[in-house]
Structure formats: structure tokens, C-alpha cells
Design an enzyme around this catalytic site. Structure first.
Site, PDB file in Angstrom:
ATOM      1  N   ASP A  49       0.828  -1.209   0.000  1.00 49.27           N
ATOM      2  CA  ASP A  49       0.000   0.000   0.000  1.00 49.27           C
ATOM      3  C   ASP A  49       0.862   1.259   0.000  1.00 49.27           C
ATOM      4  O   ASP A  49       0.676   2.159  -0.830  1.00 49.27           O
ATOM      5  CB  ASP A  49      -0.911   0.012   1.231  1.00 49.27           C
ATOM      6  CG  ASP A  49      -2.257  -0.637   0.962  1.00 49.27           C
ATOM      7  OD1 ASP A  49      -2.769  -0.508  -0.158  1.00 49.27           O
ATOM      8  OD2 ASP A  49      -2.804  -1.275   1.889  1.00 49.27           O
ATOM      9  N   THR A 141      -7.263  -6.276  -0.254  1.00 48.95           N
ATOM     10  CA  THR A 141      -6.096  -6.669   0.542  1.00 48.95           C
ATOM     11  C   THR A 141      -6.152  -8.122   1.001  1.00 48.95           C
ATOM     12  O   THR A 141      -5.126  -8.805   1.033  1.00 48.95           O
ATOM     13  CB  THR A 141      -5.950  -5.741   1.764  1.00 48.95           C
ATOM     14  OG1 THR A 141      -7.166  -5.755   2.512  1.00 48.95           O
ATOM     15  CG2 THR A 141      -5.653  -4.323   1.330  1.00 48.95           C
TER      16      THR A 141
END
Length: 360
Positions: A49, A141
Site C-alpha cells: 500500500d 487486501t
């Protein structure tokens, strides 16, 4: 930008930017799959990220310094964790495109301090000029950690409307029958990148290590004549939807095929719709106060709309992407081809009315 080809410069930079960030995330997910990184450690997705956000914002800020950014992350966690910061910097400083002219356009981040300041730009309120880049470095995710479907997402929003969208899907492999599934991944290649500019159609191309590949234009999605044959896509593990209402909507249309294909990533659902793997999707939150994050929908919605998809909230309103970090004026989602969207929207309203206004 030119009159004949609006947003051409923005598109060229966005494609290079998302391609490079996609390569970065693929490095991590490949290491996870090979067991080189412990899957019980949550840091791989955190590193992905932060590192992808740094690469994306750096390239765009260099080329469009007046534009703003709307993203999930700031660099506070990295400033408080030197080891994590070092791991992110290692990825950022060593990820590049193999083609020097292509790498020159997005440019490089010169130092760890510059990386932290760049990441912070994503957590600000956005640009007062009205041009904002919306990004989600890793959408999906949970599935990223399982080496399944996820997306590197970027969109340009101007005046509350999507103007450009680019989604890198490093694991996307479209099956011989046109199917898209979590477990159907591109283990030999680098996946696909999809893009759209408003009014110019949607395109798909392989993700490459150097120059951006020549794209193929996506055809118009198939219309649905029989509501009973809708191919649904949903995410049955999500806490942000009302499963019994979704099922009731499908049954009101005479469909017994819900939930259809289970895809976790919000943006990957739009990709599946755009390439024709699915026909329709609804999202009815259990709490009427819930508002979705803009980065879960910007870009993917545009790509789907450019191949003929129709999108609205549960009241039939179009989406407004100009109200900050959330879709403040929109509740829920109805996405389907033009031939079935009115019937689907009607079914949504009827079911919501029959269930005491949940989602209204």
C-alpha cells in the site's frame, strides 16, 4: 490534452504510473506465494500500500503539480517504524520500468524523506482547483494476501465526475469461457491493465515491464433479455452488504442464481462486469448511514460505463465523486446493462420498501 483527444497526456502518465505500481505489488505477491514472506505477517500488504501510493503520487505530482490527491494512507506509521519504512523504501527505490524513456516520464523519488512527504499528499483534502486523482494502491487486501484477484486503482475526477480511469490487475487471467474468478490467476505473466477516458471507450492490455503495450478495445457488454438468467457477482463475506436483501432482489426478478461469482475486491467486480464475465451487481448496506469510499469505485465505474454499463445508487441517482473521500450523496449501488437496469432498480426499490426501508 488536445481537442481531438482529451486527457491524452494524463492517460499516458497514468498508464505508466499504474503499470510501474502493479509491477511493485506483483513482486510482493510473488514472494508471498513462494513462501519467501510469512503470510501470517500483515506487513506485506501494508508495504505494498505505502510503496505503490508513493510511486503513483510521485509520478502524478511531478507531471501535474496543481492537481490534488485522495487516497487511504499517510506516512505516520512509517515515521514511527524505522524497519517498516526501510522495507517500503527498498521497494520504492528499486522498482522501475525496463524502458528508460518510459521510466523518465513518471520519474524517481530521490530520498526516503521525499517518499514520506509524497505519501502524505494522499491523505490531504484534495485540490481546490477541482482536479483530483483518486487512488487505491491495493484494492482487495485480503485476496492480495492469498495471491488472488486485486487491483491497483487510479482515477482522475474533475467537477465531481470521472474523467479517466486506469486499473492494474496483476493477477487477472480471463478464462477461455470469459470467466473471471479469484483462483483463476495469471501465474506466468503480469496480468492485465484496463483503462478508459470518458467518451472514448474502454481498453485492455497486458501489463509489461517496459513500455505500455498496445491495447485492445473492449466491446459493448451483452444485453440481458431474461432477468432469470442474470449472472451475478457479489462478495458474500463482506460486512458492508445485506445478503438477505440481495437474495430477495434476485428472487423478485425470478433469478435463482444469486450470489453467482464471489469476488472480494470492489474494483475487480467492475472489471468482471466490463469484460463480460458477469451481468449485474447490487450493493445494499445494512446501515443507511454507510457511505462508500470514493477509491473503491472511481475508475472501475468509468470503465464499466464506457462499455455500456449503467450505474446508479438505490434511488436511481448517478454517483457524485466530488464530495471528498466518500460518496456522501449516494447510498448503495445498482449496476447492470441498459436492458435490465430499470427492472433491477425497480426490484431494489420494491424489496427495500418491503423490508422497512433498509438502505433507503
Amino acid at each position: 490534452m488536445t481537442a481531438d483527444n482529451p486527457y491524452s497526456h494524463e492517460l499516458s502518465i497514468a498508464l505508466l504510473t499504474v503499470q510501474r505500481a502493479s509491477l511493485l505489488t506483483k513482486r510482493i505477491v510473488t514472494a508471498l506465494d513462494k513462501g519467501a514472506i510469512d503470510k501470517s505477517d500483515a506487513s506485506p500488504v501494508t508495504i505494498a500500500d505505502f510503496a505503490a501510493q508513493a510511486l503513483i503520487i510521485s509520478a502524478l505530482h511531478r507531471n501535474f503539480p496543481a492537481d490534488g490527491f485522495i487516497g487511504e494512507e499517510d506516512a505516520e506509521a512509517l515515521r514511527g517504524n524505522a524497519a517498516l519504512c526501510d522495507r517500503v523504501w527498498e521497494l520504492v527505490s528499486t522498482t522501475s520500468l525496463d524502458d528508460p524513456p518510459s521510466e523518465e516520464l513518471p520519474g524517481k523519488i530521490g530520498s526516503k524523506e521525499e517518499m514520506l512527504a509524497t505519501i502524505d499528499l494522499g491523505a490531504k483534502a484534495g485540490s481546490q482547483s477541482g482536479r483530483n486523482w483518486v487512488l487505491d494502491p491495493v484494492d482487495g487486501t485480503a485476496t492480495f494476501m492469498r495471491n488472488q484477484q486485486y487491483a491497483v486503482c487510479l482515477a482522475l475526477v474533475e467537477g465531481g465526475k470521472q474523467k479517466l480511469g486506469v486499473l492494474g490487475c496483476p493477477n487477472l487471467l480471463i478464462g477461455e469461457g470469459g470467466e473471471v474468478r479469484e483462483d483463476l490467476i495469471d501465474s506466468k505473466g503480469l496480468g492485465r491493465m484496463l483503462s478508459a477516458v470518458v467518451g472514448q471507450g474502454a481498453y485492455i492490455r497486458p501489463i509489461a515491464r517496459g513500455r505500455v503495450e498496445t491495447p485492445q478495445r473492449l466491446g459493448r457488454i451483452a444485453e440481458v433479455v431474461d432477468p432469470a438468467k442474470i449472472r451475478w457477482v457479489d462478495s458474500v463475506a463482506s460486512d458492508n452488504i445485506t445478503h438477505q436483501i440481495h437474495r430477495a432482489i434476485a428472487e423478485r426478478l425470478g433469478s435463482t442464481t444469486w450470489p453467482g461469482t464471489d469476488i472480494w475486491s470492489s474494483q475487480m467486480k467492475y472489471i468482471g462486469l466490463a469484460v463480460g464475465a458477469f451481468d449485474a451487481m447490487v450493493r445494499i448496506p445494512p446501515d443507511r448511514s454507510y457511505r462508500a469510499s470514493v477509491w473503491d469505485h472511481a475508475g472501475g465505474q468509468l470503465i464499466y460505463a464506457e462499455v455500456g454499463g449503467v450505474l446508479s445508487d438505490t434511488s436511481g441517482k448517478p454517483f457524485d465523486f466530488g464530495l471528498g473521500r466518500n460518496l456522501e450523496s449516494n447510498l448503495g449501488l445498482v449496476a447492470a446493462p441498459a436492458s435490465i437496469h430499470p427492472k433491477l432498480l425497480e426490484a431494489v426499490k420494491e424489496v427495500l420498501a418491503a423490508t422497512a426501508g433498509v438502505g433507503q
